[in-house]
Design a protein around this motif. Structure first.
Motif, PDB file in Angstrom:
ATOM      1  N   LEU A  68       1.016  -0.895  -0.279  1.00 22.67           N
ATOM      2  CA  LEU A  68      -0.157  -0.137  -0.134  1.00 22.67           C
ATOM      3  C   LEU A  68       0.987   1.415   0.335  1.00 22.67           C
ATOM      4  O   LEU A  68       2.153   1.266   0.686  1.00 22.67           O
ATOM      5  CB  LEU A  68      -1.421  -0.223   1.306  1.00 22.67           C
ATOM      6  CG  LEU A  68      -1.838  -0.875   0.824  1.00 22.67           C
ATOM      7  CD1 LEU A  68      -2.600  -0.941   2.737  1.00 22.67           C
ATOM      8  CD2 LEU A  68      -3.068  -0.978  -0.057  1.00 22.67           C
ATOM      9  N   PRO A  69       0.572   2.718  -0.861  1.00 20.56           N
ATOM     10  CA  PRO A  69       1.046   3.505  -0.279  1.00 20.56           C
ATOM     11  C   PRO A  69       0.939   4.028   1.030  1.00 20.56           C
ATOM     12  O   PRO A  69       0.561   3.546   1.402  1.00 20.56           O
ATOM     13  CB  PRO A  69       0.032   4.373  -1.524  1.00 20.56           C
ATOM     14  CG  PRO A  69      -0.956   3.541  -1.478  1.00 20.56           C
ATOM     15  CD  PRO A  69      -0.803   2.313  -1.719  1.00 20.56           C
ATOM     16  N   ALA A  70       2.431   5.328   1.423  1.00 21.68           N
ATOM     17  CA  ALA A  70       2.560   5.783   2.052  1.00 21.68           C
ATOM     18  C   ALA A  70       0.962   6.443   2.249  1.00 21.68           C
ATOM     19  O   ALA A  70       0.916   7.907   1.646  1.00 21.68           O
ATOM     20  CB  ALA A  70       3.080   6.260   2.578  1.00 21.68           C
ATOM     21  N   VAL A  71       0.141   6.918   3.384  1.00 13.84           N
ATOM     22  CA  VAL A  71      -0.797   7.889   4.048  1.00 13.84           C
ATOM     23  C   VAL A  71       0.417   9.061   3.961  1.00 13.84           C
ATOM     24  O   VAL A  71       0.501   9.074   4.431  1.00 13.84           O
ATOM     25  CB  VAL A  71      -1.960   7.839   4.728  1.00 13.84           C
ATOM     26  CG1 VAL A  71      -2.893   9.005   5.058  1.00 13.84           C
ATOM     27  CG2 VAL A  71      -2.662   6.248   4.543  1.00 13.84           C
ATOM     28  N   ALA A  72      -0.043  10.192   2.920  1.00 13.68           N
ATOM     29  CA  ALA A  72       1.052  11.441   3.470  1.00 13.68           C
ATOM     30  C   ALA A  72      -0.262  12.647   4.293  1.00 13.68           C
ATOM     31  O   ALA A  72       0.569  13.077   4.884  1.00 13.68           O
ATOM     32  CB  ALA A  72       0.761  12.241   1.980  1.00 13.68           C
ATOM     33  N   ALA A  73      -1.886  12.245   4.380  1.00 13.34           N
ATOM     34  CA  ALA A  73      -2.557  13.007   4.760  1.00 13.34           C
ATOM     35  C   ALA A  73      -2.460  13.221   6.207  1.00 13.34           C
ATOM     36  O   ALA A  73      -2.289  12.148   6.814  1.00 13.34           O
ATOM     37  CB  ALA A  73      -3.675  13.162   3.900  1.00 13.34           C
ATOM     38  N   GLN A  74      -2.987  13.919   7.332  1.00 11.68           N
ATOM     39  CA  GLN A  74      -3.209  14.072   8.683  1.00 11.68           C
ATOM     40  C   GLN A  74      -4.573  14.651   8.967  1.00 11.68           C
ATOM     41  O   GLN A  74      -4.933  15.730   8.030  1.00 11.68           O
ATOM     42  CB  GLN A  74      -2.095  14.332   9.601  1.00 11.68           C
ATOM     43  CG  GLN A  74      -0.662  13.606   9.246  1.00 11.68           C
ATOM     44  CD  GLN A  74       0.254  14.257  10.254  1.00 11.68           C
ATOM     45  OE1 GLN A  74       0.216  15.533  10.371  1.00 11.68           O
ATOM     46  NE2 GLN A  74       0.939  13.645  10.707  1.00 11.68           N
ATOM     47  N   SER A  75      -5.430  13.832   9.739  1.00 13.13           N
ATOM     48  CA  SER A  75      -6.504  14.372   9.837  1.00 13.13           C
ATOM     49  C   SER A  75      -6.175  15.090  10.975  1.00 13.13           C
ATOM     50  O   SER A  75      -5.724  15.156  12.600  1.00 13.13           O
ATOM     51  CB  SER A  75      -7.410  13.091  10.743  1.00 13.13           C
ATOM     52  OG  SER A  75      -8.212  13.327  10.523  1.00 13.13           O
ATOM     53  N   ALA A  76      -7.007  16.068  11.483  1.00 15.01           N
ATOM     54  CA  ALA A  76      -7.209  17.359  12.702  1.00 15.01           C
ATOM     55  C   ALA A  76      -8.283  16.760  13.277  1.00 15.01           C
ATOM     56  O   ALA A  76      -8.870  17.856  14.477  1.00 15.01           O
ATOM     57  CB  ALA A  76      -7.282  18.903  11.653  1.00 15.01           C
ATOM     58  N   ALA A  77      -9.369  16.088  13.049  1.00 14.44           N
ATOM     59  CA  ALA A  77     -10.260  15.714  13.992  1.00 14.44           C
ATOM     60  C   ALA A  77      -9.577  14.791  15.053  1.00 14.44           C
ATOM     61  O   ALA A  77      -8.770  14.436  15.464  1.00 14.44           O
ATOM     62  CB  ALA A  77     -10.919  14.567  13.109  1.00 14.44           C
ATOM     63  N   THR A  78     -10.468  16.058  16.759  1.00 19.67           N
ATOM     64  CA  THR A  78      -9.996  15.522  17.954  1.00 19.67           C
ATOM     65  C   THR A  78     -10.860  13.915  17.925  1.00 19.67           C
ATOM     66  O   THR A  78     -11.676  14.024  17.556  1.00 19.67           O
ATOM     67  CB  THR A  78     -10.532  16.740  18.608  1.00 19.67           C
ATOM     68  OG1 THR A  78     -12.249  17.128  18.676  1.00 19.67           O
ATOM     69  CG2 THR A  78      -9.795  17.778  18.331  1.00 19.67           C
ATOM     70  N   THR A  79     -11.001  13.852  18.827  1.00 19.92           N
ATOM     71  CA  THR A  79     -11.706  12.012  19.440  1.00 19.92           C
ATOM     72  C   THR A  79     -13.459  13.547  19.867  1.00 19.92           C
ATOM     73  O   THR A  79     -13.531  12.270  19.496  1.00 19.92           O
ATOM     74  CB  THR A  79     -11.142  11.957  21.033  1.00 19.92           C
ATOM     75  OG1 THR A  79      -9.793  11.325  21.173  1.00 19.92           O
ATOM     76  CG2 THR A  79     -12.312  10.928  21.564  1.00 19.92           C
TER      77      THR A  79
END
Length: 257
Positions: free
Chosen positions: A124-135
């Motif tokens: 699988l490719p590496a996930v580049a994006a990150q989520s800013a969502a909190t718990t």
């Protein structure tokens, strides 16, 4: 075709009393997918949002890299179900033919031999994006998901896949009797509309299997949340790709992996 149909069902109480009622029942029917003239797969799916399903399916199967490589989707109803004819850009035909060859081998004897095992768990490719969502945002989305599931409320028999914003608000939902189909429909709808994750996340009403992890990674999803638990392979595949997982979401607890 609509996602539900009316059937007359006996409703039986614990006392043994029976009431005959007309109920909304989720439609489950064969959907055959033909790609560039080659028979590719038959899914048991809810025959709604089928263009979205087609786009999401070919992206998840790695037959295309971008929605723009899908030239046309044509839906044909038959007595047995629905035929989806998907036309991809000519430069993708060799990729389709290669995958069809592997699928024929798999269907004849199961996953046998090194070549097929490598196809089953391709890198699988590496996930580049990150989520800013909190718990808190994940809990908020989970609490409101049912409000965005009209087919599930009517039938009690479908899964949902949702695109959620960073604050937990739900931007888009697709439903299907199959959890994989529902996620393909969401990813396809996003691709067709040019929508991105924008720091948000995907929320699924199902358990977290490795196939759903792979769909999320290939769609560039930075965080996958599921109401039910994850499998070992789902956790391992997510970790290898850098996909954040939040699973087993309850009222005030979840699992992070």
């Amino acid at each position: 075709m609509n996602g539900s149909a009316t059937r007359r069902i006996d409703r039986v109480a614990l006392s043994g009393d029976t009431e005959r009622r007309d109920l909304a029942i989720a439609v489950e029917a064969p959907v055959a997918i033909e790609v560039n003239g080659l028979g590719y797969a038959v899914l048991m799916a809810t025959p709604a949002d089928l263009d979205d399903l087609a786009y999401g399916f070919v992206l998840a199967e790695r037959l295309v890299d971008r929605a723009e490589e899908v030239i046309d989707v044509a839906s044909h109803g038959t007595d047995a179900g629905t035929l989806l004819r998907v036309t991809l850009a000519p430069e993708r035909h060799d990729r389709v033919a290669d995958r069809v060859r592997h699928r024929i081998s798999e269907s004849s004897c199961g996953l046998c031999g090194i070549e097929n095992l490598e196809q089953a768990l391709r890198p699988l490719p590496a996930v580049a994006a990150q989520s800013a969502a909190t718990t808190a945002a994940i809990f908020a989305a989970a609490a409101s998901l049912r409000d965005h599931q009209p087919l599930a409320r009517a039938t009690g028999a479908t899964h949902a896949a949702a695109l959620c914003a960073t604050d937990g608000s739900i931007r888009l939902v697709r439903e299907d009797v199959g959890r994989h189909n529902g996620f393909d429909k969401l990813i396809g709808a996003m691709a067709r509309a040019g929508l991105d994750w924008d720091g948000g996340f995907a929320l699924l009403s199902s358990r977290c299997s490795f196939e759903l992890v792979e769909k999320a990674v290939l769609a560039g999803c930075p965080l996958l949340a599921t109401l039910s638990a994850a499998t070992t392979l789902a956790i391992d595949r997510a970790a290898a790709a850098g996909l954040a997982l939040r699973t087993s979401i309850r009222r005030d607890t979840l699992h992070a992996a």
